[in-house]
Design a protein around this motif. Sequence first.
Motif, PDB file in Angstrom:
ATOM      1  N   ASP A 317      43.644  39.396  61.285  1.00 43.57           N
ATOM      2  CA  ASP A 317      42.272  39.427  60.757  1.00 43.57           C
ATOM      3  C   ASP A 317      42.280  39.722  59.259  1.00 43.57           C
ATOM      4  O   ASP A 317      41.584  39.080  58.474  1.00 43.57           O
ATOM      5  CB  ASP A 317      41.449  40.530  61.438  1.00 43.57           C
ATOM      6  N   LEU A 318      43.065  40.725  58.890  1.00 45.45           N
ATOM      7  CA  LEU A 318      43.111  41.195  57.510  1.00 45.45           C
ATOM      8  C   LEU A 318      43.546  40.081  56.556  1.00 45.45           C
ATOM      9  O   LEU A 318      42.945  39.884  55.492  1.00 45.45           O
ATOM     10  CB  LEU A 318      44.069  42.379  57.395  1.00 45.45           C
ATOM     11  N   VAL A 319      44.588  39.351  56.940  1.00 47.52           N
ATOM     12  CA  VAL A 319      45.083  38.255  56.108  1.00 47.52           C
ATOM     13  C   VAL A 319      43.977  37.236  55.861  1.00 47.52           C
ATOM     14  O   VAL A 319      43.761  36.774  54.737  1.00 47.52           O
ATOM     15  CB  VAL A 319      46.306  37.582  56.760  1.00 47.52           C
ATOM     16  N   LYS A 320      43.239  36.891  56.900  1.00 49.64           N
ATOM     17  CA  LYS A 320      42.182  35.883  56.781  1.00 49.64           C
ATOM     18  C   LYS A 320      41.011  36.380  55.942  1.00 49.64           C
ATOM     19  O   LYS A 320      40.442  35.634  55.138  1.00 49.64           O
ATOM     20  CB  LYS A 320      41.707  35.473  58.178  1.00 49.64           C
ATOM     21  N   ILE A 321      40.649  37.656  56.115  1.00 52.60           N
ATOM     22  CA  ILE A 321      39.552  38.228  55.324  1.00 52.60           C
ATOM     23  C   ILE A 321      39.890  38.191  53.838  1.00 52.60           C
ATOM     24  O   ILE A 321      39.072  37.794  52.998  1.00 52.60           O
ATOM     25  CB  ILE A 321      39.277  39.683  55.773  1.00 52.60           C
ATOM     26  N   MET A 322      41.114  38.595  53.498  1.00 54.08           N
ATOM     27  CA  MET A 322      41.517  38.631  52.095  1.00 54.08           C
ATOM     28  C   MET A 322      41.642  37.232  51.502  1.00 54.08           C
ATOM     29  O   MET A 322      41.228  36.979  50.360  1.00 54.08           O
ATOM     30  CB  MET A 322      42.831  39.398  51.950  1.00 54.08           C
ATOM     31  N   LEU A 323      42.189  36.316  52.272  1.00 51.08           N
ATOM     32  CA  LEU A 323      42.350  34.955  51.766  1.00 51.08           C
ATOM     33  C   LEU A 323      41.005  34.275  51.552  1.00 51.08           C
ATOM     34  O   LEU A 323      40.794  33.602  50.532  1.00 51.08           O
ATOM     35  CB  LEU A 323      43.212  34.136  52.724  1.00 51.08           C
ATOM     36  N   ASP A 324      40.092  34.426  52.503  1.00 50.68           N
ATOM     37  CA  ASP A 324      38.768  33.820  52.333  1.00 50.68           C
ATOM     38  C   ASP A 324      38.135  34.256  51.014  1.00 50.68           C
ATOM     39  O   ASP A 324      37.569  33.443  50.272  1.00 50.68           O
ATOM     40  CB  ASP A 324      37.848  34.207  53.497  1.00 50.68           C
ATOM     41  N   ALA A 325      38.232  35.543  50.711  1.00 49.54           N
ATOM     42  CA  ALA A 325      37.616  36.075  49.493  1.00 49.54           C
ATOM     43  C   ALA A 325      38.283  35.522  48.233  1.00 49.54           C
ATOM     44  O   ALA A 325      37.597  35.126  47.282  1.00 49.54           O
ATOM     45  CB  ALA A 325      37.684  37.601  49.499  1.00 49.54           C
ATOM     46  N   ASP A 326      39.619  35.473  48.208  1.00 52.99           N
ATOM     47  CA  ASP A 326      40.297  34.990  47.008  1.00 52.99           C
ATOM     48  C   ASP A 326      40.180  33.475  46.845  1.00 52.99           C
ATOM     49  O   ASP A 326      40.117  32.972  45.717  1.00 52.99           O
ATOM     50  CB  ASP A 326      41.768  35.422  47.016  1.00 52.99           C
ATOM     51  N   LEU A 327      40.137  32.749  47.946  1.00 49.71           N
ATOM     52  CA  LEU A 327      39.929  31.305  47.859  1.00 49.71           C
ATOM     53  C   LEU A 327      38.541  30.999  47.307  1.00 49.71           C
ATOM     54  O   LEU A 327      38.363  30.130  46.452  1.00 49.71           O
ATOM     55  CB  LEU A 327      40.097  30.667  49.244  1.00 49.71           C
ATOM     56  N   ARG A 328      37.563  31.756  47.790  1.00 48.83           N
ATOM     57  CA  ARG A 328      36.191  31.568  47.311  1.00 48.83           C
ATOM     58  C   ARG A 328      36.096  31.871  45.815  1.00 48.83           C
ATOM     59  O   ARG A 328      35.449  31.137  45.063  1.00 48.83           O
ATOM     60  CB  ARG A 328      35.236  32.456  48.110  1.00 48.83           C
ATOM     61  N   ALA A 329      36.750  32.938  45.387  1.00 51.17           N
ATOM     62  CA  ALA A 329      36.716  33.321  43.974  1.00 51.17           C
ATOM     63  C   ALA A 329      37.387  32.273  43.094  1.00 51.17           C
ATOM     64  O   ALA A 329      37.008  32.099  41.931  1.00 51.17           O
ATOM     65  CB  ALA A 329      37.401  34.671  43.784  1.00 51.17           C
ATOM     66  N   ALA A 330      38.365  31.547  43.644  1.00 53.65           N
ATOM     67  CA  ALA A 330      39.083  30.524  42.883  1.00 53.65           C
ATOM     68  C   ALA A 330      38.400  29.168  42.951  1.00 53.65           C
ATOM     69  O   ALA A 330      38.882  28.198  42.350  1.00 53.65           O
ATOM     70  CB  ALA A 330      40.520  30.413  43.388  1.00 53.65           C
ATOM     71  N   GLY A 331      37.303  29.068  43.693  1.00 56.16           N
ATOM     72  CA  GLY A 331      36.585  27.809  43.823  1.00 56.16           C
ATOM     73  C   GLY A 331      37.253  26.817  44.745  1.00 56.16           C
ATOM     74  O   GLY A 331      37.063  25.602  44.632  1.00 56.16           O
ATOM     75  N   VAL A 332      38.040  27.359  45.695  1.00 54.52           N
ATOM     76  CA  VAL A 332      38.766  26.518  46.643  1.00 54.52           C
ATOM     77  C   VAL A 332      38.047  26.547  47.991  1.00 54.52           C
ATOM     78  O   VAL A 332      37.387  27.528  48.338  1.00 54.52           O
ATOM     79  CB  VAL A 332      40.218  27.028  46.805  1.00 54.52           C
TER      80      VAL A 332
END
Length: 354
Positions: A317-332
């Motif tokens: 869960d943690l990996v997905k939560i963190m990735l979603d946030a950083d992908l969104r911040a990068a415009g991906v």
Amino acid sequence: MEPKKALITGITGQDGSYLAELLLSRGYEVHGLIRRASTFNTSRIDHILGSDGYVEPHDSSIKLYLHYGDLSDAEQINNIIYNVKPDEVYHLGAQSHVRVSFDIPEYTGNVTALGTTRILEAIRRSGLDIRFYQASSSEMFGGAEPPQDEETCFVPRSPYACAKLYSYWMAKNYREGYDMFASNGILFNHESPRRGETFVTRKITRGIAAILAKKAKYLYLGNLDAKRDWGFSPEYVEAMWMMLQAEKSDDFVIGTGETHSINEFLDEAFSYVGLNIDDHVRIDQKYFRPTEVDALRADPTKAEKDLGWKAKVTFKDLVKIMLDADLRAAGVEVPGEGDEIIQKKFETKWWKGD
């Protein structure tokens, strides 16, 4: 009835920002200690403060106040305790990067270790009935065999861990010597989208986002075999609050009870976005520590029994939560599974701004 007052050191950090949100949601008046800087360093709480940053919250109903100070300045700490008169002090501030502590061991000791003594002494001298929380660390266990609980012997393996161990024992000594309410939360690794960018989990998720955004090709890391017990920061700050609501002060290990290697974190993260690890990960010796901690795994039985606290967010869960946030911040493009986990596992989302 007057609201409770809480003072948070390290309020601009990952845990401090989540804790501020939690306490404000429970009606507290929250005060935070921040260092004076020539640039704004309040990004994790700006969504509470509003565009004015240092000035005051944009919502008059929000009672959040910031005070300039430093953990190396005993006089200012005494002034803040005297003027604020908090009911609770959450001491989260520190030089908290383990690898960096090898480069600046004296500074780490002065801030991370002696800073705790300065706060405890200010509370003692105030004569006020203040409950104190000390942010202890699983790094204090170091070379001890996992699983580690409140009775496990400490074997610190870094200047940071030694400094945290000093703080742990000072809190216990003030509790026993002066009958102070002083609890140690021995928290195992806990992460979130607000984790510092130099910490390995956030370095991985930000690196993947940069690769997908075509801004980088490689991710440089150190020891991939180290194993840690990784949880979700907003849950862990709830445990902090619960410790100070208990009938008596005590020491508690907080963790998930599972251990996973950095290699496993990489596997989960890269597979989530469909990338090949070998194409993008490179090893750099400068990221290795002089002395390594091989494996940390919590036994949180006491916290589950005495506090009623138990982690909800799993490693995956943690990996997905963190990735979603950083992908969104990068415009991906964001897979969105992390967002779904938050909605599913938490009835209310008291933290904001991710």
